[in-house]
Scaffold this motif. Structure first.
Motif, PDB file in Angstrom:
ATOM      1  N   PHE A 169       1.089  -1.272  -0.019  1.00  0.00           N
ATOM      2  CA  PHE A 169      -0.088   0.053   0.097  1.00  0.00           C
ATOM      3  C   PHE A 169       0.878   1.018  -0.018  1.00  0.00           C
ATOM      4  O   PHE A 169       0.692   2.222  -0.732  1.00  0.00           O
ATOM      5  N   ILE A 170       1.890   1.367   0.687  1.00  0.00           N
ATOM      6  CA  ILE A 170       2.650   2.577   0.730  1.00  0.00           C
ATOM      7  C   ILE A 170       3.409   2.620  -0.396  1.00  0.00           C
ATOM      8  O   ILE A 170       3.393   3.733  -0.731  1.00  0.00           O
ATOM      9  N   ALA A 171       4.111   1.612  -0.818  1.00  0.00           N
ATOM     10  CA  ALA A 171       4.752   1.790  -2.354  1.00  0.00           C
ATOM     11  C   ALA A 171       4.022   2.233  -3.329  1.00  0.00           C
ATOM     12  O   ALA A 171       4.349   3.191  -4.012  1.00  0.00           O
ATOM     13  N   LEU A 172       2.746   1.607  -3.485  1.00  0.00           N
ATOM     14  CA  LEU A 172       1.646   2.208  -4.429  1.00  0.00           C
ATOM     15  C   LEU A 172       1.256   3.572  -3.892  1.00  0.00           C
ATOM     16  O   LEU A 172       1.101   4.346  -5.112  1.00  0.00           O
ATOM     17  N   ALA A 173       1.181   3.851  -2.694  1.00  0.00           N
ATOM     18  CA  ALA A 173       0.697   5.264  -2.586  1.00  0.00           C
ATOM     19  C   ALA A 173       1.759   6.171  -3.043  1.00  0.00           C
ATOM     20  O   ALA A 173       1.356   7.316  -3.357  1.00  0.00           O
ATOM     21  N   LEU A 174       2.890   6.017  -2.616  1.00  0.00           N
ATOM     22  CA  LEU A 174       3.926   7.141  -2.887  1.00  0.00           C
ATOM     23  C   LEU A 174       4.204   7.050  -4.380  1.00  0.00           C
ATOM     24  O   LEU A 174       4.889   8.048  -4.840  1.00  0.00           O
ATOM     25  N   PHE A 175       4.245   5.822  -5.022  1.00  0.00           N
ATOM     26  CA  PHE A 175       4.587   5.876  -6.138  1.00  0.00           C
ATOM     27  C   PHE A 175       4.353   6.915  -7.303  1.00  0.00           C
ATOM     28  O   PHE A 175       5.151   7.755  -7.938  1.00  0.00           O
ATOM     29  N   PRO A 226      -0.587  16.322  -9.824  1.00  0.00           N
ATOM     30  CA  PRO A 226      -0.470  17.699  -9.310  1.00  0.00           C
ATOM     31  C   PRO A 226      -1.487  18.185  -8.279  1.00  0.00           C
ATOM     32  O   PRO A 226      -1.271  18.681  -7.283  1.00  0.00           O
ATOM     33  N   HIS A 227      -2.668  17.617  -8.691  1.00  0.00           N
ATOM     34  CA  HIS A 227      -3.886  18.163  -7.908  1.00  0.00           C
ATOM     35  C   HIS A 227      -3.979  17.311  -6.482  1.00  0.00           C
ATOM     36  O   HIS A 227      -4.154  16.209  -6.800  1.00  0.00           O
ATOM     37  N   ARG A 228      -3.799  17.989  -5.293  1.00  0.00           N
ATOM     38  CA  ARG A 228      -3.765  17.306  -4.352  1.00  0.00           C
ATOM     39  C   ARG A 228      -4.973  16.442  -4.019  1.00  0.00           C
ATOM     40  O   ARG A 228      -4.809  15.124  -3.539  1.00  0.00           O
ATOM     41  N   SER A 229      -6.030  17.111  -4.291  1.00  0.00           N
ATOM     42  CA  SER A 229      -7.221  16.295  -3.998  1.00  0.00           C
ATOM     43  C   SER A 229      -7.327  14.827  -4.790  1.00  0.00           C
ATOM     44  O   SER A 229      -7.782  13.842  -4.346  1.00  0.00           O
ATOM     45  N   ALA A 230      -6.805  14.881  -5.951  1.00  0.00           N
ATOM     46  CA  ALA A 230      -6.835  13.810  -6.823  1.00  0.00           C
ATOM     47  C   ALA A 230      -5.884  12.619  -6.059  1.00  0.00           C
ATOM     48  O   ALA A 230      -6.294  11.334  -6.298  1.00  0.00           O
ATOM     49  N   ALA A 231      -4.879  13.115  -5.697  1.00  0.00           N
ATOM     50  CA  ALA A 231      -3.692  12.191  -5.102  1.00  0.00           C
ATOM     51  C   ALA A 231      -4.316  11.651  -3.593  1.00  0.00           C
ATOM     52  O   ALA A 231      -4.208  10.535  -3.733  1.00  0.00           O
ATOM     53  N   ILE A 232      -5.227  12.409  -3.251  1.00  0.00           N
ATOM     54  CA  ILE A 232      -6.010  11.921  -1.694  1.00  0.00           C
ATOM     55  C   ILE A 232      -6.919  10.575  -2.417  1.00  0.00           C
ATOM     56  O   ILE A 232      -7.113   9.502  -1.660  1.00  0.00           O
ATOM     57  N   LEU A 233      -7.907  10.926  -3.491  1.00  0.00           N
ATOM     58  CA  LEU A 233      -8.385   9.880  -3.973  1.00  0.00           C
ATOM     59  C   LEU A 233      -8.066   8.942  -4.243  1.00  0.00           C
ATOM     60  O   LEU A 233      -8.072   7.408  -4.110  1.00  0.00           O
ATOM     61  N   TYR A 234      -6.801   8.920  -5.085  1.00  0.00           N
ATOM     62  CA  TYR A 234      -5.885   8.033  -5.533  1.00  0.00           C
ATOM     63  C   TYR A 234      -5.532   7.053  -4.319  1.00  0.00           C
ATOM     64  O   TYR A 234      -5.824   5.738  -4.068  1.00  0.00           O
ATOM     65  N   VAL A 263      -8.385  -1.340  -2.517  1.00  0.00           N
ATOM     66  CA  VAL A 263      -8.007  -2.177  -3.429  1.00  0.00           C
ATOM     67  C   VAL A 263      -7.131  -3.133  -2.703  1.00  0.00           C
ATOM     68  O   VAL A 263      -7.219  -4.565  -2.866  1.00  0.00           O
ATOM     69  N   VAL A 264      -6.041  -2.491  -1.979  1.00  0.00           N
ATOM     70  CA  VAL A 264      -5.058  -3.554  -1.483  1.00  0.00           C
ATOM     71  C   VAL A 264      -5.826  -4.326  -0.398  1.00  0.00           C
ATOM     72  O   VAL A 264      -5.573  -5.450  -0.109  1.00  0.00           O
ATOM     73  N   GLY A 265      -6.848  -3.714   0.620  1.00  0.00           N
ATOM     74  CA  GLY A 265      -7.344  -4.414   1.399  1.00  0.00           C
ATOM     75  C   GLY A 265      -8.160  -5.450   0.867  1.00  0.00           C
ATOM     76  O   GLY A 265      -8.388  -6.875   1.459  1.00  0.00           O
ATOM     77  N   SER A 266      -8.937  -5.285  -0.244  1.00  0.00           N
ATOM     78  CA  SER A 266      -9.745  -6.501  -0.804  1.00  0.00           C
ATOM     79  C   SER A 266      -8.780  -7.329  -1.438  1.00  0.00           C
ATOM     80  O   SER A 266      -9.051  -8.809  -1.105  1.00  0.00           O
ATOM     81  N   VAL A 267      -7.665  -6.890  -2.143  1.00  0.00           N
ATOM     82  CA  VAL A 267      -6.740  -8.216  -2.567  1.00  0.00           C
ATOM     83  C   VAL A 267      -6.203  -8.995  -1.328  1.00  0.00           C
ATOM     84  O   VAL A 267      -6.118 -10.312  -1.554  1.00  0.00           O
ATOM     85  N   LEU A 268      -6.030  -8.483   0.035  1.00  0.00           N
ATOM     86  CA  LEU A 268      -5.506  -9.173   1.003  1.00  0.00           C
ATOM     87  C   LEU A 268      -6.653 -10.168   1.436  1.00  0.00           C
ATOM     88  O   LEU A 268      -6.201 -11.578   1.645  1.00  0.00           O
ATOM     89  N   LEU A 269      -8.043  -9.750   1.334  1.00  0.00           N
ATOM     90  CA  LEU A 269      -8.890 -10.766   1.914  1.00  0.00           C
ATOM     91  C   LEU A 269      -8.942 -11.995   0.780  1.00  0.00           C
ATOM     92  O   LEU A 269      -8.962 -13.089   1.190  1.00  0.00           O
ATOM     93  N   ILE A 270      -8.909 -11.487  -0.496  1.00  0.00           N
ATOM     94  CA  ILE A 270      -8.880 -12.812  -1.608  1.00  0.00           C
ATOM     95  C   ILE A 270      -7.791 -13.560  -1.453  1.00  0.00           C
ATOM     96  O   ILE A 270      -8.159 -15.078  -1.282  1.00  0.00           O
ATOM     97  N   ILE A 271      -6.696 -13.158  -1.241  1.00  0.00           N
ATOM     98  CA  ILE A 271      -5.576 -13.909  -1.029  1.00  0.00           C
ATOM     99  C   ILE A 271      -5.765 -14.918  -0.021  1.00  0.00           C
ATOM    100  O   ILE A 271      -5.439 -16.139  -0.157  1.00  0.00           O
TER     101      ILE A 271
END
Lengths: 173, 166
Positions: free
Chosen positions: B15-21, B27-35, B42-50
């Motif tokens: 999650f941290i790697a994907l969030a930082l990458f 450049p729009h800050r709120s878009a980054a927050i949404l991402y 998504v990472v939480g869902s993948v964790l459960l599926i695995i």
């Protein structure tokens, strides 16, 4: 698993108590009331765990993970709920954008930006908002009044430096 | 124990790697927050599926244990990031005062930099971008979506018994 269930129970009780007290108690220090309840709830989980976990496992059956892991996952669940509630509460209480939207509903035909600034937060205006933030910084010991202005306290300087480092770490302009 | 919470640790690092990458892509800050919020879910869902796919015994217990640890640790990251990226005015003032501490009056410089009118303009631009306000003849009018959000916010203010706020 039992720890997570206990965390859910303790958080529900904390949340409902906070909600009840918020309706009954009319105080200016709403943030402190929230913090006290959330810290109290977290302590209640820590104190209740050794006693309550036996009762919960009596209903759910014995846990299949080590007791320490069960305790940690419960604590993490408690932290998640507490932090989530604090974040949500802060958005509803303090959000600047939400306040602008609520103010904008007053005039369906529209407002100029200057009018939005003057009617901000039920007519208190933007200067009130700025003064409120500065008063909060003084009350929390981050700023010290210094003549007509303010200077950073040691605490304020440390917190500012931490956030400046985080700004650079996250590469936020 | 480390094996039993290994899923949470891997999910958190992912999650941290994907969030930082890809921050520089938005450049729009709120878009980054949404991402960051989307990546979090998504990472939480993948964790459960695995966990449900590969754990032969007690997948439910392991899923709840790992998910609670992942959710808490990643929420701390989001909490700090949102505070910085969305831009709490109090934090901005503190950071500006530290940044300009070498000047004669860092408070005045910070207040000039973080003026309430600049803050208002920034927020109005964001509300326009999200379609919650529209501009007509130099007047800003609230849209239907904006009205829904304002009503929901007003209702939540009443339920939580908070003041007018802002």
């Amino acid at each position: 698993m039992s720890g997570v269930l206990l965390a859910l129970l303790v958080f529900s009780a904390t949340f409902l108590s906070h909600l009840g007290v918020s309706h009954l108690l009319n105080t200016e220090k709403k943030e402190w009331v929230l913090v006290c309840f959330m810290v109290g709830g977290s302590l209640a989980y820590l104190l209740a765990y050794p006693e309550a976990i036996g009762l919960i496992q009596h209903i759910t059956g014995p846990t299949v993970i080590p007791a320490i892991l069960d305790f940690i996952s419960g604590l993490a669940a408690m932290g998640f709920l507490v932090l989530g509630y604090v974040e949500f509460w802060s958005i509803i209480e303090r959000s600047f954008s939400l306040r602008i939207l609520i103010d904008a509903t007053i005039s369906p035909c529209g407002l100029a930006p200057e009018e939005i600034a003057s009617i901000y937060s039920g007519g208190q205006g933007l200067e009130w908002m700025m003064n409120k933030r500065i008063e909060d910084l003084v009350a929390s010991g981050m700023l010290i009044p210094d003549g007509p202005g303010y200077q950073l306290s040691d605490k304020g300087r440390s917190v500012g430096r931490i956030f400046l480092a985080l700004h650079r770490g996250f590469r936020i302009a | 124990m480390s094996v039993q919470i290994g899923y949470a640790i891997i999910a958190l690092v992912g999650f941290i790697a994907l969030a930082l990458f890809p921050r520089h892509l938005w450049p729009h800050r709120s878009a980054a927050i949404l991402y960051v919020l989307i990546i979090w879910l998504v990472v939480g869902s993948v964790l459960l599926i695995i966990i449900f796919s590969i754990e032969p015994t007690h997948p439910f217990v392991l899923a709840v244990t790992n998910l609670s640890i992942y959710l808490f640790c990643s929420e701390v990251y989001i909490f700090v990031y949102a505070l910085l990226a969305v831009g709490s005015l109090s934090i901005r003032i503190l950071v500006a005062m530290v940044r300009f501490e070498h000047l004669a009056d860092p408070f005045q410089v910070a207040i000039t930099q973080c003026s309430s009118h600049a803050f208002l303009k920034e927020r109005l631009d964001r509300l326009l971008t999200y379609g919650l306000l529209v501009e007509e003849n130099r007047q800003l009018r609230i849209t239907k979506r904006g009205k829904c959000l304002a009503r929901a916010g007003q209702l939540l203010k009443q339920i939580l018994a908070v003041g007018p706020g802002g």
